[in-house]
Scaffold this motif. Structure first.
Motif: not given
Length: 461
Positions: A379-399
């Motif tokens: 899992r990669y936790d993508f951080k961004q400040d463009i949309l303050p309501i969604i600062k962290h977007i978890p991304i899971d990778f499933y081969p």
């Protein structure tokens, strides 16, 4: 979150007996209060409707962590929140409070979108040379969780290759028992081009540069009954009106069975069951979606059609990292002699054998089996400040590796060659799962025609 729960579970297993030394050891814990926090818009009863625990319940200590986590996932499965946390607190003797803290989505949704006019990315890229004039541009404006009751109201407008306007409203709770709901929609579709025939299992389109060759109006109203968390019954009444332009009717009179205009009433009963652990990307549980419908209702001259459709899926966790998924989709359909617009089978949405994305297979009855073996890589936790309501977007990778098989029966297949034979596909790929209900599938597939290709999909499995 699981670590925090485990600490409290250990507390009950080891320290509670010391507190009650000389007394009979308690094997259960009692829930004094369930506290909901963070729901500024969502009504508390909407959240509690998703849970299977309440104040006064007794829970075996060794099942406490699983039950609290199970209910956290149920709250997330409502798709009203971007995050839910659970906490055990105020532990006194053999009783405690359970606190759930939710973080709400931004329920106003007003965003532009660009979509493909074709069935999938590879068809657009390879078969139609990724022409930009085959793109649709639109905007979806909706209010999710309207009034904090799980309602949704919205309008979607689309221009470009295909044009439509779509109005919709749903209310899952129209009574105090929170078991009955309704939904309704009205849509109008048109465009310069329409899928009008099949040639060698490929789509043939009819296009009129001077006038839109078709118009389609549909209205739907549904009554919903949800007696339990996982089960929904739906009774839907629909009305469809199709109209062909003069030129298309002259050139393609068989499209509506020799008619230029056609109005069709429809009734449908649908049963949906979903007890999966995570509805965004399940790894355990069952999912069933089945409906039976009748079009015409004896009110349309020389037209009658019924079908029974079933989608059943099973997900199993083999270990903390490995899981399997099995999907069966199938249809029984009759009578076999139908106007062309009503005869499509595999090749649309998720009803296709992987590796055959470039083809369509028309017919009446069909069956499709998909199987996947998946591995949760990281899992990669993508951080961004463009949309303050969604600062962290978890991304899971499933081969994953996969294998599919499908069959379509047809008595009117023309020069198509994939009907009435078993079709096979297999390959490997990766599912990229973004939180907030977005998924990307990359799959390298081989099929029984000895073809292979890398396919990109944005749809759920």
């Amino acid at each position: 979150m699981r670590i925090r729960l485990s600490i409290f579970t250990l507390f009950f297993l080891f320290f509670l007996p010391l507190e009650n030394f000389g007394q009979e050891k308690s094997s259960v814990v009692y829930v004094r209060n369930i506290i909901i926090k963070g729901n500024k818009i969502t009504k508390e009863f909407v959240i509690r409707r998703e849970m299977n625990i309440s104040e006064g319940d007794s829970i075996p200590i060794d099942e406490l962590e699983n039950i609290v986590e199970f209910n956290r996932l149920r709250i997330m499965n409502s798709k009203l929140f971007i995050r839910t946390d659970a906490l055990l607190k105020n532990i006194l003797g053999d009783s405690l409070d359970i606190e759930y803290t939710v973080k709400e989505l931004f329920y106003w949704n007003a965003h532009p979108f660009v979509s493909l006019a074709d069935r999938n990315f590879n068809v657009w890229w390879n078969d139609y040379n990724h022409k930009f004039n085959r793109l649709n541009i639109g905007a979806d404006i909706n209010r999710k969780n309207f009034r904090g009751r799980g309602e949704e109201i919205g309008v979607e407008v689309q221009a470009g290759f295909n044009k439509h306007i779509y109005l919709y409203y749903s209310n899952p709770f129209i009574d105090k028992s929170l078991k009955h709901g309704i939904k309704t929609s009205l849509a109008y579709n048109t465009g310069k081009e329409i899928h009008s025939a099949t040639d060698s299992n490929k789509q043939v389109f009819y296009r009129d540069e001077n006038r839109n060759p078709y118009r389609w109006l549909r209205a739907e109203f549904s009554y919903l009954y949800r007696p339990h968390y996982a089960t929904i019954h739906e009774l839907r009444l629909s009305f469809h009106h199709y109209a062909l332009g003069n030129k298309m009717f002259a050139d393609q009179s068989a499209y509506l069975g020799g008619r230029q205009n056609m109005s069709i009433p429809e009734i449908m009963y649908r049963y949906k069951y979903n007890n999966t652990n995570d509805r965004n990307y399940p790894t355990e549980g069952w999912e069933i979606d089945s409906y039976i419908e009748q079009k015409g209702l004896g009110m349309v001259k020389n037209f009658d059609q019924w079908q029974w459709y079933l989608h059943a899926a099973n997900y199993q966790s083999l270990s903390p990292k490995f899981s399997t998924s099995f999907h069966f989709r199938g249809r029984l359909f009759g009578p076999d002699n139908q106007p062309y617009f009503n005869y499509r089978a595999m090749g649309f949405e998720n009803d296709y054998v992987r590796g055959f994305e470039h083809y369509i297979v028309d017919g009446s009855h069909y069956g499709l089996l998909r199987s996947d073996l998946r591995y949760k890589l990281f899992r990669y936790d993508f951080k961004q400040d463009i949309l303050p309501i969604i600062k962290h977007i978890p991304i899971d990778f499933y081969p994953k590796v996969f294998a599919d098989a499908g069959y379509v029966h047809s008595n009117n297949f023309g020069n198509s060659y994939l009907n009435n034979k078993m079709l096979y596909g297999y390959g490997a790929g990766i599912d990229i799962v973004f939180s907030y209900y977005i998924k990307l599938r990359l799959e390298y597939s081989f099929n029984s025609l000895n073809e292979n290709e890398l396919f990109l999909h944005l749809r759920n499995e």
